[in-house]
Design a protein around this motif. Structure first.
Motif, PDB file in Angstrom:
ATOM      1  N   PRO A  83      -3.290  -6.642   2.266  1.00  0.00           N
ATOM      2  CA  PRO A  83      -3.459  -6.464   0.810  1.00  0.00           C
ATOM      3  C   PRO A  83      -2.370  -5.533   0.288  1.00  0.00           C
ATOM      4  CG  PRO A  83      -5.535  -6.130   1.967  1.00  0.00           C
ATOM      5  CD  PRO A  83      -4.480  -6.190   3.015  1.00  0.00           C
ATOM      6  N   TRP A  84      -1.929  -5.795  -0.942  1.00  0.00           N
ATOM      7  CA  TRP A  84      -0.868  -4.949  -1.494  1.00  0.00           C
ATOM      8  C   TRP A  84      -1.096  -4.687  -2.976  1.00  0.00           C
ATOM      9  CZ3 TRP A  84       1.596  -7.658  -5.318  1.00  0.00           C
ATOM     10  CH2 TRP A  84       1.654  -9.048  -5.198  1.00  0.00           C
ATOM     11  N   ILE A  85      -0.469  -3.622  -3.429  1.00  0.00           N
ATOM     12  CA  ILE A  85      -0.520  -3.219  -4.833  1.00  0.00           C
ATOM     13  C   ILE A  85       0.906  -2.994  -5.319  1.00  0.00           C
ATOM     14  CG2 ILE A  85      -0.967  -0.857  -4.055  1.00  0.00           C
ATOM     15  CD1 ILE A  85      -2.184  -0.220  -6.738  1.00  0.00           C
ATOM     16  N   GLU A  86       1.184  -3.438  -6.528  1.00  0.00           N
ATOM     17  CA  GLU A  86       2.525  -3.293  -7.104  1.00  0.00           C
ATOM     18  C   GLU A  86       2.483  -2.315  -8.272  1.00  0.00           C
ATOM     19  OE1 GLU A  86       5.605  -6.609  -8.451  1.00  0.00           O
ATOM     20  OE2 GLU A  86       4.187  -6.123 -10.062  1.00  0.00           O
ATOM     21  N   LEU A  87       3.398  -1.326  -8.242  1.00  0.00           N
ATOM     22  CA  LEU A  87       3.591  -0.422  -9.366  1.00  0.00           C
ATOM     23  C   LEU A  87       4.824  -0.860 -10.142  1.00  0.00           C
ATOM     24  CD1 LEU A  87       2.955   3.118  -7.789  1.00  0.00           C
ATOM     25  CD2 LEU A  87       1.313   1.571  -8.880  1.00  0.00           C
TER      26      LEU A  87
END
Length: 308
Positions: free
Chosen positions: A47-51
């Motif tokens: 899982p990943w999150i983008e800023l």
């Protein structure tokens, strides 16, 4: 006194400038059920999150915190207790210095030993998840989002970088590390509907144009009316001035009698005209007798009558 004033000004500038830079960092896209999407350095699908840095200047996100624990919202928690529930973005990586309009990916369900962009935040792809970004003091909430349950390789992202509205994107529309996807063949009407779904912007623009036009027309006709009124007043003043001047000119006795005779002649002529008009009207009214419409034949005696 002067030192106190300078200190207050410096504090005021710090309050204005510092939060503005941090507030420009937004959670832009999240993918929780990764089976065939982006891979990390070790080939794993995490899982990943983008800023996204939505500003036009560089900002370093090192020292900021990422958390998936909603208990940090408890206001009774002290800063150290809240920070204990978060994961700090380290400063060992140059990529944390985000240039203007750039993006940065962080992997979750991982371990910081795998790299500076790896965090131990637990993510269950079969449950909704709350993700938040906190400032370096562990108190100020910069941005947060609640991600719904997503099918595999689908992401939850803003419709455009920094926009308030979010949408679920299909695997072919997922854009890790770049600006969020916008269809190239999108028409202007479709773009307007997407960016202004309730028509607020176009309504404000239209009403602004209408009111501006009405204001111009009001100003124009008001000015025109004032000019016409002032011209009429000037003409009346000029006429009255001429009359007063003419009344002041002395008139001889012969001229005065001539004027009186002309007035009397004019009066007599008007009387003649009235009398003639009345005579003509009476003649027209009496030109024909009134007839009943019944024809009566009276006997006429001649030499051929028997009684003759």
């Amino acid at each position: 006194m002067r030192k106190t004033l300078l200190l207050l000004m410096a504090l005021f500038c710090t309050i204005l400038v510092f939060p503005q830079g941090a507030k420009n960092i937004k959670i832009n896209e999240v993918l929780t059920n990764n089976e065939g999407s982006l891979q990390d350095e070790f080939g794993r699908h995490l899982p990943w999150i983008e800023l996204a840095n939505t500003s036009f200047s560089t900002y370093n996100v090192r020292g900021m915190y990422i958390t998936t624990d909603p208990t940090v919202l408890d206001k009774s928690l002290t800063a150290p207790k809240r920070i204990a529930k978060m994961y700090m973005i380290p400063n060992e990586d140059d990529r944390t210095s985000m240039q203007a309009r750039t993006h940065l990916i962080f992997f979750l369900n991982s371990n910081p030993s795998k790299g500076a962009l790896h965090f131990s935040n637990k993510v269950d792809p079969h449950k909704p998840i709350w993700i938040a970004l906190y400032d370096g003091n562990g108190i100020d909430l910069i941005d947060s989002v609640t991600v719904p349950i997503l099918e595999k390789d689908k992401s939850y992202a803003r419709i455009k970088d920094g926009f308030m509205k979010w949408d679920i994107k299909t695997p072919d529309a997922v854009t890790p590390g770049i600006g969020n996807y916008i269809e190239i063949n999108e028409t202007k009407v479709a773009k307007l509907k997407r960016e202004d779904p309730y028509g607020i912007g176009i309504t404000v623009l239209s009403m602004g144009i209408v009111f501006f036009s009405l204001t111009l027309l009001f100003a124009f006709f008001s000015l025109l009316g004032k000019l016409i009124t002032s011209k009429r007043i000037a003409d009346k003043n000029k006429e009255s001035s001429n009359r007063s001047k003419s009344s002041r000119i002395p008139i001889s006795a012969s001229e005065s009698s001539a004027i009186k005779s002309k007035k009397s002649d004019a009066g007599i002529e008007e009387i003649y005209i009235a009398v003639i008009s009345m005579a003509l009207k009476q003649y027209q009214d009496n030109m024909h007798d009134e007839e009943s419409g019944i024809i009566t034949i009276l006997p006429h005696r001649t030499m051929w009558n028997k009684d003759f």
